[in-house]
Scaffold this motif. Sequence first.
Motif, mmCIF file in Angstrom:
data_model
loop_
_atom_site.group_PDB
_atom_site.id
_atom_site.type_symbol
_atom_site.label_atom_id
_atom_site.label_comp_id
_atom_site.label_asym_id
_atom_site.label_seq_id
_atom_site.Cartn_x
_atom_site.Cartn_y
_atom_site.Cartn_z
ATOM 1 N N PHE A 1 0.830 -1.207 0.000
ATOM 2 C CA PHE A 1 0.000 0.000 0.000
ATOM 3 C C PHE A 1 0.863 1.256 0.000
ATOM 4 N N LEU A 2 1.900 1.251 0.854
ATOM 5 C CA LEU A 2 2.735 2.450 0.981
ATOM 6 C C LEU A 2 3.393 2.778 -0.345
ATOM 7 N N PHE B 1 0.286 3.606 -3.031
ATOM 8 C CA PHE B 1 -0.364 4.891 -2.766
ATOM 9 C C PHE B 1 0.642 6.002 -2.511
ATOM 10 N N GLY B 2 1.779 5.630 -1.982
ATOM 11 C CA GLY B 2 2.816 6.618 -1.726
ATOM 12 C C GLY B 2 3.301 7.255 -3.014
ATOM 13 N N ALA C 1 0.745 9.595 -4.145
ATOM 14 C CA ALA C 1 0.681 10.795 -3.321
ATOM 15 C C ALA C 1 1.820 11.753 -3.650
ATOM 16 N N MET C 2 2.971 11.194 -4.071
ATOM 17 C CA MET C 2 4.111 12.026 -4.425
ATOM 18 C C MET C 2 3.962 12.587 -5.847
ATOM 19 N N PRO D 1 3.587 17.749 -3.005
ATOM 20 C CA PRO D 1 2.605 17.356 -1.999
ATOM 21 C C PRO D 1 3.258 17.260 -0.623
ATOM 22 N N SER E 1 -4.164 8.822 1.792
ATOM 23 C CA SER E 1 -3.792 7.414 1.901
ATOM 24 C C SER E 1 -2.388 7.226 2.470
ATOM 25 N N PHE E 2 -1.441 8.025 2.021
ATOM 26 C CA PHE E 2 -0.059 7.786 2.424
ATOM 27 C C PHE E 2 0.124 7.971 3.920
ATOM 28 N N TYR F 1 -1.586 5.055 5.879
ATOM 29 C CA TYR F 1 -0.869 3.789 5.806
ATOM 30 C C TYR F 1 0.469 3.857 6.541
ATOM 31 N N LEU F 2 1.081 5.032 6.514
ATOM 32 C CA LEU F 2 2.348 5.188 7.235
ATOM 33 C C LEU F 2 2.122 5.005 8.739
ATOM 34 N N THR G 1 1.265 1.369 9.517
ATOM 35 C CA THR G 1 2.460 0.525 9.423
ATOM 36 C C THR G 1 3.283 0.639 10.702
#
Lengths: 218, 225
Positions: A70-71, A74-75, A78-79, B3, B187-188, B191-192, B195
């Motif tokens: 997911f990271l 989606f990361g 997001a970036m 972002p 989302s990031f 999830y971070l 985690t």
Amino acid sequence: MIEFTFWDILRNLLLATRWTIVLSLIAFVGGATVGLLLTFMRLSSNRWLQRLTSLYVDLFQGTPLLMQLFLIFFGAAAMGHPISAWLAASIALTLFTSAFLCDIWRGCLEAVAKGQWHASRVLGMNYFQTMRHVILPQALRLSIPPTVGFSVQVIKGTALASIIGFVELTKAGTMLNNATFEPFTIFALVALLYFALCYPLSCYARYLEKKLYDAGLR
Amino acid sequence: MGPTLDFLTLLPYVSELLKGFTTTVVLTVVTTLTGLSLAVAVAYLRVNAQPWVRWGLGGYVEVTRNTPFIVQLFFIFFGLPGLGIKIDAITAAFIAMTLNLAAYSAEILRAGISATAKGQLEAGRALGMTTLQSYRHIVLVPAFARVYPALISQSIIVMLGSAVVSQISVFDLTYAANFIQSRNFRSFEVYLLITLVYLLLAFGMRRSFMLVGKRVFAYQQGEQR
């Protein structure tokens, strides 16, 4: 409405199995490459390099693979750089595999008796000669069974890629289930196909382990 | 402008996070206990039962170890109702996690059990212990102590693997994360954070396991060294 026969289901699942295999291969080859690099970083005399690698290993072993997936998926989005499920799964599984292989291989290298290092140095061999002629050949032999064994975990790990929408065996199973409403048959078949991929590897790992044991190396 | 991370957007969702956290912890604690207990039974029967029981259990262990957890979960939750066995999501998660942990742990325990010398068991019987007593004190507890570190790791692996139960809509930590990110689109960050919570859970689990082990296997320490 299209009717699905048992053979249609099986054929579609088998087609999807290809992607499970391809993803497993990518993860395993990528993971082995990164893992090898990490193993040597961990064994280096630089304390910071050692700490960094064990932190890396602890992070990947201490968090769910699903979260890693997911990271990354989606990361990246997001970036501002959205990536495909393919790429996200490949990266996540590669990193995940590398952490575990690094840990396995470090153990194998450390399992070679310390006295051999000293003996080689006394014989006038330098670090690389000792590694190349004394330690690595023995560690390599020790490392093969657990590495083959871990490949089973990699194959099973690819099933999680279904959750971010990558169509491999598990995703194909859920999609077929939505179309046919035969969950029992479909998930039994999916399990059977994974078993067919993993069980031979498990047996092979066990056989190699036994061979090492019989040779008196364990 | 790139972002930026904004963790404050998570504040309104504290109750969801707590709910997910509780579910994950409760599921883990319960399945660790049931899974390890079942593992003891399976390991014992795989050595001592009649051949057909041994084969049956061997099949269960191999199938579980060679298929992904998510497929086992889907089979139990979606597949079994096809046979008329209806179960809710949390029960399915509980069954799948227990069976998964038990299969791996039984195999780990079996290695510990087979390391016990046969003569020791006979010595126990000769000293007047019953079969059950000698099995418990001479085989089982030392075997448990021997493979305890591997059992800790396996229980942690199952806890981390439980992130998947969110896929059958069990409101666990991962489900909470999915729920929140579908509302605030962060989302990031979500999830971070989640985690990190899993990481702390894994750490805490290892710690508490080791504390328990130190007490339970205290008298074994001499033998170990």
